[in-house]
Design an enzyme around this catalytic site. Structure first.
Site, PDB file in Angstrom:
ATOM      1  N   GLU A 323      17.709  -3.151   4.042  1.00 56.58           N
ATOM      2  CA  GLU A 323      16.352  -3.202   3.482  1.00 56.58           C
ATOM      3  C   GLU A 323      16.022  -1.865   2.817  1.00 56.58           C
ATOM      4  O   GLU A 323      14.949  -1.300   3.012  1.00 56.58           O
ATOM      5  CB  GLU A 323      15.343  -3.546   4.563  1.00 56.58           C
ATOM      6  CG  GLU A 323      15.649  -4.879   5.244  1.00 56.58           C
ATOM      7  CD  GLU A 323      14.648  -5.281   6.304  1.00 56.58           C
ATOM      8  OE1 GLU A 323      14.352  -6.489   6.422  1.00 56.58           O
ATOM      9  OE2 GLU A 323      14.168  -4.393   7.023  1.00 56.58           O
ATOM     10  N   CYS A 341       6.342  -5.425   3.033  1.00 57.22           N
ATOM     11  CA  CYS A 341       5.940  -4.270   3.842  1.00 57.22           C
ATOM     12  C   CYS A 341       6.216  -2.959   3.117  1.00 57.22           C
ATOM     13  O   CYS A 341       5.489  -1.979   3.304  1.00 57.22           O
ATOM     14  CB  CYS A 341       6.669  -4.277   5.187  1.00 57.22           C
ATOM     15  SG  CYS A 341       6.015  -5.466   6.383  1.00 57.22           S
ATOM     16  N   CYS A 414       6.957  -9.327  10.180  1.00 59.83           N
ATOM     17  CA  CYS A 414       6.171  -8.120   9.924  1.00 59.83           C
ATOM     18  C   CYS A 414       5.331  -8.230   8.662  1.00 59.83           C
ATOM     19  O   CYS A 414       4.233  -7.669   8.590  1.00 59.83           O
ATOM     20  CB  CYS A 414       7.093  -6.911   9.850  1.00 59.83           C
ATOM     21  SG  CYS A 414       8.454  -7.090   8.679  1.00 59.83           S
TER      22      CYS A 414
END
Length: 828
Positions: A323, A341, A414
Site C-alpha cells: 500500500e 485513507c 479502515c
C-alpha cells in the site's frame, strides 16, 4: 467562546483551546472552527447530511454485525466468546465514534448521544486497570490471535514477522475520538479512558525504556490533540519522542518510513497512509515546538509527494504491494492503489502545511484531494465504498478487494470508517485567520463567524488584545459555477485584510509543481479572474496565491469573485510513463473521466480531439452533475487488421461519481495520441476463443490473454493480466478453445513479471499442445525456442496444422508464481 467553537483546534489541526497556556511556538494561522461554519450549499451540505443519516449508522451497524463492538463487551466480561476479526478492528469503532461526535456538534441528536454513552461504557469496561486497551489480548491473554503478540507491544513494529500489532495505532484513534466526544458533549467518559491509556504509554516509552517507533503511525498526531485538550505537555513530548525514535533502518525500514531519522527524510516512501499521518504529526511538531529541522523535513517531503508521487486526483500510493508510494513518477493508472485513507492523510497534512506557511498552494492540493481522490471513496448513497481508487478500470477485473466496483464493506474496513470522521470537518477548511487577515480558502456556500485581530488603523498601531467578530455569508454554486459572492458584516466597522484564494487551476497551474501542466485551452482563449467590491471592479495584490483586499470594512460590503470555469486539457510530466500520449480533462476543481455505461461500453478505443467541448447541467445524472461532451475519433480494426477511424462524441462525468451505476470500464487519462489508443480488437482466432486455466487469481482476468492490448513491459500495471497467484512452484496450464477448427502455425506470449514489487516471474519452462479435430491433445514440436524473455513477445513457430484448441503447460519457478499479459495465435 462556547465549547463547539473551541473544537476548532481538535477537528483538523488541533489548535490550542483558550484554557491552555500558549505554546512557545504555534501555527501562525488558525482555522475558523467547523462548528462556527454552517454549510448551506447544494454540493457539500447534502453529502454531510448523508454521512450523518446513512454512513454513520451504517458503519455502526457493520461494526455490530462483524463483531467489532462485541469484542469490547467480551474484553469487559459483559459477554462471553472469543475475539472476532483482526486486532486493529478496535480502531474502526473509535473512528466511527469520532465522526458521530463531530456530527453531534453540528446536529444535536439525543438518540445518537445515548447510543454513544452505551458504547463508551462498553469500551471503559474493556480497559484494564492500568489503562491498557487492546481487546484481542485482554480476551485471550498470551494466546492473543493473529498479529497480536504474547506480550504487550512486543510486535508493535512487526518483530514477529506477521505484521505489526497496531496497539499504538488503535489507541491513537481512541484519543482522537475521545477529544471529539468531549468537545461535542462536555462528557469526560471517553476522555478519561484515553488519558489513562496515554499515561500508560508515557510510562513505558522513553530513553532507557521502550525506544521503538510506532508500527502504524497515527498516535503521534493524536497525542498532540490530547495535549491540546488537556494542557498536559507530556503528550506533546511523547509524540515527538515517538517520531524521534524513527531511523533504525533494517530490511523493512522504508515500509515503516523508519530507514532514516524523520528530520533527515527527503523522499516519501513506504505505506502511504502511515507516512501521511506521520507527515501531519511532524508538521504539528514543527509548529508547536519551533523545531527548524522538522520544518525543513516536511518541506522536502511535500515536494517529493506533490512534485513526483501524486496522481492528478490528489491520490497517493502507487503500489498495492505494501500500500506504498512508488518511485518518482511511478503513477500507473489501472493498478493505482491510491487508498482512500491515504487521501484522508493528505487532507490532514495539507491543512497543517497551510496553517504553518499561509500559502495557497497547500489548499490547492487539499482541494484537489477533497473533490477527487477523497470523495471518490464513498458512493452517492453513502453505503458503498472504494478502498483503492484506480484511474482506469476495464469493468471486469476486480480491483477493490474482490470487487470490480464499489463494495459494501471490507475485512479491513479502515476506509469507510475514516470517511465518516472527515465529512463533518469540511467546514474547518473553508476559512482561516492570521492576525488581522481573513482567509477564504474553499468556495462553499456557507454562513460563518470569524474572529480577527482588531486594527485601530493609527500609525500602524494594533491592540493585540482586541478582536472583532466578522460574519461571512458565502453564496456560490461551486464547483459547477465559478461565481462566488461574499457578504461581510463585522460587528463594527474595522480595518482588516480579506484574502481570497485564487485556485491554481484558475491561474493556469493544475498543481503547484510541474508534475501536471495545462495544454492550450480548446479554442485558444482564456478568461481572467475578476473581483468586484460593492459592484465595482477592484484590483488586488496577489501574495502566495491569495488576492488580498485591505480596507475598512462595514456591514453589508459585498465582494464577488468570478473564476473562469473553462474545460482544461491537462498533460503529465514527461517522466510519467503511464500517461505518455494521454490527456486528462478538468473543469474547475473537478477531474473528469469517461465511463463505458455512457459511451457504448468502451472508453479505450478513443482518441480525444482538442475541442471544442460542450458542458451541460444534468440534473438527471448521478445526483446532478455538469457533464462534458468531448469530440473523439473511435479506432477499430477491420477484418484485415487495419485501423479505421470514425468520429463520435465522448461523455465525461466527474471522477468522484464513477462506479455508481454498476461495474463499467472507466478511464481518466484519455488517449490524445493515436499510439495510446487501444483500438477495438480485430476478429482473430484468439479473440473468438474461449479461455480457461488451471487457476486465475481473483483480481486478474482470463480476458487479458486475448484483449489485443499490448503491454509496455512485463511489469506493466496498466494493462489487464492473468496470473496463477498465489500458486508457487506448481505445474499449471492455460488454453484456448477455438470457436471453430482453424489452421495455426505459431504463438506469441508476453509473460508477466513483477520483480521488485511482487512474486511473479517468467516460468521455469513451458510447452505447447494442440487439440486435433478428433479431440486428442498433441504436444507440438516447435521450430523456434520456447522463450521466457521479459518485456517482449516470445514468438514460437511450429509446422502448420488444423486444430480446435491450443494449450500452454508450464512449470512455475520454485517459490514464485507466473502470469501472462497477452497470448497471440499466428495463422498461415
Amino acid at each position: 467562546m462556547n465549547r463547539y467553537v473551541a473544537a476548532a483546534a481538535l477537528a483538523a489541526a488541533g489548535l490550542a483551546l483558550p484554557a491552555v497556556a500558549a505554546e512557545p511556538s504555534d501555527y501562525p494561522t488558525r482555522p475558523v472552527p467547523f462548528t462556527a461554519v454552517k454549510i448551506r450549499d447544494e454540493f457539500w451540505a447534502p453529502r454531510i447530511e448523508t454521512n450523518r443519516t446513512v454512513t454513520i449508522p451504517y458503519c455502526f451497524h457493520k461494526c455490530e454485525e462483524t463483531g467489532r463492538i462485541d469484542n469490547f463487551a467480551k474484553a469487559g466480561k459483559l459477554m462471553r466468546g472469543d475475539f472476532k476479526g483482526e486486532p486493529f478492528d478496535d480502531s474502526d469503532v473509535y473512528k466511527v465514534i469520532e465522526g458521530a461526535a463531530y456530527a453531534l456538534a453540528l446536529h444535536p441528536d439525543a438518540q445518537l448521544d445515548q447510543y454513544l454513552d452505551q458504547l463508551i461504557a462498553m469500551i471503559a469496561a474493556a480497559q484494564e486497570p492500568d489503562g491498557y486497551l487492546y481487546t484481542a489480548r485482554t480476551i485471550h491473554g498470551e494466546q492473543a490471535p493473529g498479529r497480536a503478540s504474547p506480550k504487550r507491544w512486543l510486535n508493535e513494529r512487526g518483530a514477529l514477522g506477521k505484521g505489526d500489532s497496531h496497539e499504538l495505532y488503535n489507541v491513537g484513534h481512541l484519543y482522537e475520538a475521545a477529544v471529539a466526544h468531549y468537545l461535542a458533549t462536555g462528557k469526560r467518559t471517553l476522555l478519561d479512558v484515553a488519558i489513562r491509556n496515554a499515561d500508560l504509554v508515557a510510562e513505558n516509552w522513553g530513553p532507557g525504556k521502550l525506544e521503538i517507533p510506532s508500527g502504524h503511525q497515527e498516535i503521534e498526531l493524536a497525542l498532540v490533540k490530547l495535549h491540546r485538550a488537556t494542557g498536559d505537555r507530556k503528550y506533546l513530548s511523547l509524540a515527538k519522542y515517538l517520531l524521534d525514535c524513527r531511523g533504525r533502518g533494517g530490511p523493512d525500514g522504508k515500509y515503516y518510513a523508519d530507514d532514516v531519522p524523520v528530520t533527515q527524510q527527503s523522499e516519501a516512501v513506504g505505506h502511504a497512509v502511515r507516512s501521511g499521518y506521520m507527515f501531519a504529526a511532524m508538521t504539528d511538531i514543527a509548529a508547536l515546538t519551533g523545531d527548524a529541522a522538522y520544518r525543513e523535513a516536511v518541506g522536502r517531503l511535500w515536494e517529493s509527494v506533490v512534485a513526483r508521487k501524486m496522481y492528478i486526483t490528489g491520490g497517493v500510493g502507487a503500489r498495492g504491494s505494501g500500500e506504498a508510494f512508488g518511485d518518482d513518477y511511478e503513477l500507473p493508472n489501472r493498478s493505482a492503489y491510491a487508498e482512500t485513507c491515504a487521501a484522508i492523510a493528505q487532507l490532514l497534512w495539507q491543512q497543517r502545511m497551510f496553517l504553518l506557511h499561509g500559502d495557497a498552494k497547500y489548499i490547492d492540493v487539499l482541494e484537489r484531494v477533497l473533490y477527487n481522490g477523497f470523495l471518490s471513496g464513498v458512493s452517492l448513497g453513502g453505503d458503498r465504498f472504494f478502498y483503492p481508487n484506480p484511474l482506469e478500470s476495464d469493468g471486469r477485473t476486480p480491483f477493490n478487494y474482490g470487487h470490480c466496483d464499489r463494495a459494501p464493506w471490507f475485512n479491513c474496513s479502515c476506509c469507510p470508517v475514516n470517511i465518516v470522521r472527515i465529512l463533518p470537518q469540511i467546514g474547518e477548511w473553508i476559512y482561516a485567520t492570521r492576525g488581522d487577515e481573513l482567509y477564504v480558502n474553499l468556495y462553499v456556500g456557507s454562513d460563518a463567524e470569524a474572529r480577527i485581530s482588531r486594527d485601530e488603523g493609527t500609525a500602524g498601531r494594533r491592540d493585540k488584545g482586541q478582536e472583532v467578530s466578522v460574519r461571512v455569508v458565502q453564496t456560490t454554486r461551486y464547483p459547477w459555477e465559478g461565481k462566488v459572492t461574499l457578504t461581510l458584516a463585522p460587528g463594527e466597522p474595522a480595518e482588516f485584510t480579506l484574502a481570497l484564494r485564487i485556485p491554481g487551476w484558475a491561474r493556469g497551474e493544475p498543481t503547484p509543481t510541474d508534475l501536471y501542466r495545462n495544454a492550450e485551452t480548446p479554442d485558444g482563449r482564456d478568461e481572467p479572474v475578476t473581483i468586484t467590491l460593492n459592484g465595482e471592479k477592484t484590483a488586488a495584490s496577489i501574495e502566495a496565491g491569495y488576492a488580498k483586499i485591505r480596507r475598512r470594512w462595514a456591514a453589508g460590503d459585498v465582494v464577488t469573485l468570478e473564476l473562469p470555469m473553462l474545460v482544461r486539457v491537462v498533460r503529465a510530466h514527461s517522466s510519467v510513463r503511464a500517461d505518455e500520449g494521454r490527456a486528462a480533462i478538468e473543469r474547475g476543481p473537478l477531474v473528469y473521466c469517461a465511463e463505458g455505461v455512457d459511451n457504448g461500453g468502451d472508453v479505450f478505443n478513443r482518441r480525444i480531439e482538442g475541442g471544442p467541448f460542450d458542458v451541460s447541467s444534468r440534473a438527471d445524472l448521478l445526483g446532478g452533475v455538469f457533464a462534458i461532451t468531448a469530440p473523439t475519433q473511435v479506432l477499430r480494426r477491420n477484418e484485415r487488421g487495419e485501423v479505421v477511424e470514425e468520429s463520435a462524441p465522448l461523455t465525461l462525468i466527474p471522477y468522484y461519481a464513477w462506479a455508481n451505476r454498476g461495474p463499467t470500464p472507466m478511464q481518466v487519462w484519455l488517449a490524445a495520441d493515436t499510439s495510446a489508443v487501444r483500438a477495438a480488437p480485430a476478429p482473430t482466432v484468439a479473440s473468438r476463443s474461449k479461455v480457461s486455466a488451471s487457476h486465475c487469481y481473483g483480481a486478474d482476468t482470463l480476458d487479458a490473454l486475448n484483449d489485443q492490448i499490448e503491454p509496455q513491459s512485463s511489469g506493466d500495471g496498466d494493462v489487464p493480466r492473468m496470473t496463477f497467484w498465489p500458486h508457487r512452484g506448481t505445474a499449471e496450464w492455460v488454453q484456448y478453445d477455438f470457436a471453430e477448427p482453424s489452421a495455426v502455425c505459431g504463438v506469441a506470449v508476453y509473460w508477466f513479471d513483477d520483480e521488485g514489487r511482487g512474486a511473479c516471474r517468467t516460468p521455469a519452462e513451458w510447452r505447447l499442445l494442440a487439440r486435433r479435430e478428433d479431440g486428442a491433445w498433441q504436444p507440438l514440436e516447435p521450430t523456434s525456442a520456447l522463450g521466457i524473455a521479459k518485456d517482449q513477445f516470445n514468438h514460437v513457430a511450429f509446422p502448420p496444422l488444423r486444430a480446435t484448441g491450443l494449450r500452454i503447460e508450464l512449470q512455475l519457478r520454485a517459490g514464485f508464481s507466473a502470469g501472462i499479459l497477452e497470448w497471440q495465435i499466428e495463422t498461415p
